[in-house]
Write a protein that holds these residues in place. Structure first.
Motif, short mmCIF file in Angstrom:
data_model
loop_
_atom_site.label_atom_id
_atom_site.label_comp_id
_atom_site.label_asym_id
_atom_site.label_seq_id
_atom_site.Cartn_x
_atom_site.Cartn_y
_atom_site.Cartn_z
N SER A 62 0.81 -1.23 0.00
CA SER A 62 0.00 0.00 0.00
C SER A 62 0.84 1.28 0.00
CB SER A 62 -0.93 0.02 1.21
OG SER A 62 -0.18 -0.06 2.41
N GLU A 88 -6.04 7.10 4.10
CA GLU A 88 -5.88 5.75 4.67
C GLU A 88 -4.50 5.52 5.28
OE1 GLU A 88 -6.98 6.56 1.61
OE2 GLU A 88 -6.29 5.12 0.10
N ASP A 89 -3.60 6.49 5.15
CA ASP A 89 -2.30 6.39 5.84
C ASP A 89 -2.40 6.86 7.29
OD1 ASP A 89 -0.80 7.54 2.80
OD2 ASP A 89 -0.82 5.48 3.56
#
Length: 117
Positions: A62, A88-89
């Motif tokens: 990812s 999403e990090d």
């Protein structure tokens, strides 16, 4: 007493960059690798990036192409350059050191990274 001291976390907009640093205070014998894990709310801790003493790196799928880890062996410091950050990090990022001797794994206290979309 060994401590891993992290810095560089914070709040950033999506698409932005952050650089995390982690320094080792005290002596760790026979370091094999240093790296970074992260844990988002409600999720398990996962490996983000890792670098061996030989310089080999591996990354979570990812983050490949966006994150880069490096190490200053003379200072026993590891870095994580994070570019093109995504919502999403968002997670708490933990520094990690792997040793051949007990306790084998050392952890930092964690630093919060929040990416706003």
């Amino acid at each position: 007493q060994v401590q891993l001291v992290e810095s560089g976390g914070g709040l950033v907009q999506a698409g932005g960059s952050l650089r995390l640093s982690c320094g080792v205070s005290g002596r760790i014998f026979s370091i094999n690798a240093m790296g970074w894990y992260r844990q988002a709310p409600g999720k398990q801790r996962e490996l983000v990036a890792r670098i061996t003493v030989g310089g080999q790196t591996n990354y979570a799928d990812s983050v490949k192409g966006r994150f880069t880890t490096s190490r200053d062996s003379g200072k026993n410091t590891v870095y994580l350059q994070m570019n093109s950050l995504k919502a999403e990090d968002t997670a708490v990022y933990y520094c990690n050191v792997e040793s051949s001797y007990s306790p084998y794994m050392y952890w930092g206290q964690g630093t919060q990274v929040t990416v706003s979309s």
